[in-house]
Design a protein around this motif. Structure first.
Motif, PDB file in Angstrom:
ATOM      1  N   ILE A 129       0.735  -1.234  -0.141  1.00  0.00           N
ATOM      2  CA  ILE A 129       0.167  -0.056  -0.046  1.00  0.00           C
ATOM      3  C   ILE A 129       0.895   1.271   0.008  1.00  0.00           C
ATOM      4  O   ILE A 129       0.518   2.377   0.382  1.00  0.00           O
ATOM      5  CB  ILE A 129      -0.929   0.090   1.159  1.00  0.00           C
ATOM      6  CG1 ILE A 129       0.024  -0.143   2.237  1.00  0.00           C
ATOM      7  CG2 ILE A 129      -2.044  -1.043   1.113  1.00  0.00           C
ATOM      8  CD1 ILE A 129      -0.977   0.126   3.846  1.00  0.00           C
ATOM      9  N   GLY A 130       2.097   1.082  -0.248  1.00  0.00           N
ATOM     10  CA  GLY A 130       2.942   2.339  -0.537  1.00  0.00           C
ATOM     11  C   GLY A 130       4.188   2.441   0.366  1.00  0.00           C
ATOM     12  O   GLY A 130       4.489   1.390   0.923  1.00  0.00           O
ATOM     13  N   PRO A 143       2.749   7.918   6.307  1.00  0.00           N
ATOM     14  CA  PRO A 143       2.833   7.389   4.956  1.00  0.00           C
ATOM     15  C   PRO A 143       3.257   8.627   3.893  1.00  0.00           C
ATOM     16  O   PRO A 143       3.113   9.618   4.132  1.00  0.00           O
ATOM     17  CB  PRO A 143       1.292   7.135   4.513  1.00  0.00           C
ATOM     18  CG  PRO A 143       0.719   7.927   5.685  1.00  0.00           C
ATOM     19  CD  PRO A 143       1.679   8.142   6.895  1.00  0.00           C
ATOM     20  N   GLU A 147       0.746   4.748  -3.033  1.00  0.00           N
ATOM     21  CA  GLU A 147      -0.281   4.094  -2.675  1.00  0.00           C
ATOM     22  C   GLU A 147      -0.391   2.713  -3.743  1.00  0.00           C
ATOM     23  O   GLU A 147      -0.753   1.790  -3.256  1.00  0.00           O
ATOM     24  CB  GLU A 147      -1.317   4.618  -2.192  1.00  0.00           C
ATOM     25  CG  GLU A 147      -1.023   5.558  -1.025  1.00  0.00           C
ATOM     26  CD  GLU A 147      -0.748   6.950  -1.575  1.00  0.00           C
ATOM     27  OE1 GLU A 147      -0.546   6.986  -2.651  1.00  0.00           O
ATOM     28  OE2 GLU A 147      -1.017   7.912  -0.786  1.00  0.00           O
ATOM     29  N   ASN A 148      -0.113   2.718  -5.040  1.00  0.00           N
ATOM     30  CA  ASN A 148      -0.598   1.876  -5.898  1.00  0.00           C
ATOM     31  C   ASN A 148       0.429   1.228  -6.704  1.00  0.00           C
ATOM     32  O   ASN A 148       0.423   0.745  -7.803  1.00  0.00           O
ATOM     33  CB  ASN A 148      -1.448   2.553  -6.966  1.00  0.00           C
ATOM     34  CG  ASN A 148      -2.929   3.149  -6.399  1.00  0.00           C
ATOM     35  OD1 ASN A 148      -3.592   2.569  -5.737  1.00  0.00           O
ATOM     36  ND2 ASN A 148      -3.096   4.252  -6.790  1.00  0.00           N
TER      37      ASN A 148
END
Length: 367
Positions: A129-130, A143, A147-148
């Motif tokens: 998720i990153g 974060p 994410e992708n």
């Protein structure tokens, strides 16, 4: 005891169990439990102490007993006593159990980057998720995007600037996507620039940097996709790329490297002699695969080893690590753990507790 007697015993036991079940509701209605009897009790872990494989590891040269581990399903862990005890430092902050890469900034050991999503694509792989970053040694995580990007295979940090970082993103493990390739950030992950992209199915699986000249980087590209029944492993789009401007532009290397359908590739640059570069290459043509070496910074290559022990399950392993002080010492991680002291021409096996070897970190101050 004959069959007739066994049948009789079975019927008697069945009847007794039925009677007990009919009696139990009455007993439960009349019995009470004093909850205060258990107030002083607490749960403790009784094992198992081994919770699966880890494909990411990093250490701190100035604190030789401090290591960080990224597991494929349990997050990020830290030890301060050389592995005697471990503490999870990601629960509740990094919302992914699968960790693909960990790197501590060489110029500031409080800055740590973590990439989620292990890039060793077994059938039970979990997606990433990153990226995440900590500036206090792993106490707090933030974060920082991508994410992708799916599975994060490798992180490289500038030797003297903890805010400049490169990431090898393999991409979504289960379907084509645009967010794969090599990314660069100059502001600690606040913004990212994708600098090497081939197509929606080919991502970056490894990165290596010239330790004295961070403008020089090498990247390995690989097409991989997991299906419920198989893995798509390799294409003609894979290969090794080099940048001489800090990862802004890239050129594909040739010079006797194999062509055609290429699988996973592992890279290593010798810190003791940065012109020496190794690549362990999986190729559809078996006679073309093996360990390659360049002694002129990637301009020309020669295959120096075809030992199949180093290339078993190439889509899952293909890891090589250069010794920081000796240009002739190289490690290969596979179902066994192997060391070469002649520049990769031959390898001897080193015993490890388990036959699933992935991440290696070598303290540059004490190899």
């Amino acid at each position: 005891m004959n069959i007739k007697n066994l049948l009789t015993l079975f019927l008697l036991l069945t009847a007794a169990m039925g009677w007990a079940q009919k009696k139990s509701p009455v007993a439960s209605q009349t019995s009470t439990i004093d909850a205060s009897l258990f107030s002083g009790m607490a749960y403790r872990s009784v094992g198992p102490t081994r919770g699966g494989r880890a494909t990411a590891v990093a250490g701190v040269p100035s604190r030789p007993f401090t290591f960080y581990m990224g597991s494929t399903g349990g997050g990020v862990w830290r030890t301060g006593d050389a592995g005697t005890t471990w503490q999870n430092i990601s629960d509740g902050q990094i919302e992914a159990g699968s960790i693909g890469a960990i790197e501590v900034a060489p110029s500031d050991d409080q800055v740590i980057y973590v990439g989620t999503g292990s890039a060793c694509l077994r059938g039970n792989v979990s997606g990433g998720i990153g990226m995440y970053r900590s500036t206090d040694g792993g106490a707090v995580w933030q974060p920082i995007g991508l994410e992708n990007a799916g599975q994060i295979a490798k992180i490289v940090i500038h030797p003297s600037n903890p805010d400049q970082v490169w990431v090898a993103a393999l991409g979504n493990a289960f379907m084509p996507n645009e967010e794969r390739g090599v990314y660069r950030s100059d502001d600690g992950g606040k913004t990212w620039k994708k600098t090497l992209f081939l197509n929606k199915t080919t991502g970056a699986i490894d990165l290596a940097i010239h330790p004295a000249n961070p403008r020089i980087l090498y990247a390995a590209m690989w097409r991989a996709e997991r299906k419920p029944w198989t893995i798509i492993d390799g294409s003609e789009d894979g290969g090794i790329y080099k940048s001489t401007d800090g990862g802004l532009t890239w050129d594909k290397l040739a010079g006797a490297l194999p062509t055609g359908v290429l699988g996973r590739i592992g890279l290593a640059v010798s810190p003791a002699n940065p012109d020496r570069v190794w690549a362990i290459i999986q190729a559809a043509a078996e006679e073309a695969g093996g360990l390659y070496r360049s002694d002129d910074a990637g301009a020309s290559w020669s295959r120096i080893n075809r030992d199949h022990r180093l290339r078993q399950r190439g889509w899952y392993y293909s890891h090589i690590t250069a010794d920081p002080q000796d240009e002739n010492t190289l490690y290969a991680s596979n179902t066994g753990f192997y060391r070469s002291i002649d520049g990769g021409k031959s390898f001897d096996r080193i015993g490890t507790p388990h036959g699933d070897n992935h991440g290696v970190w070598i303290n540059p101050s004490n190899t």
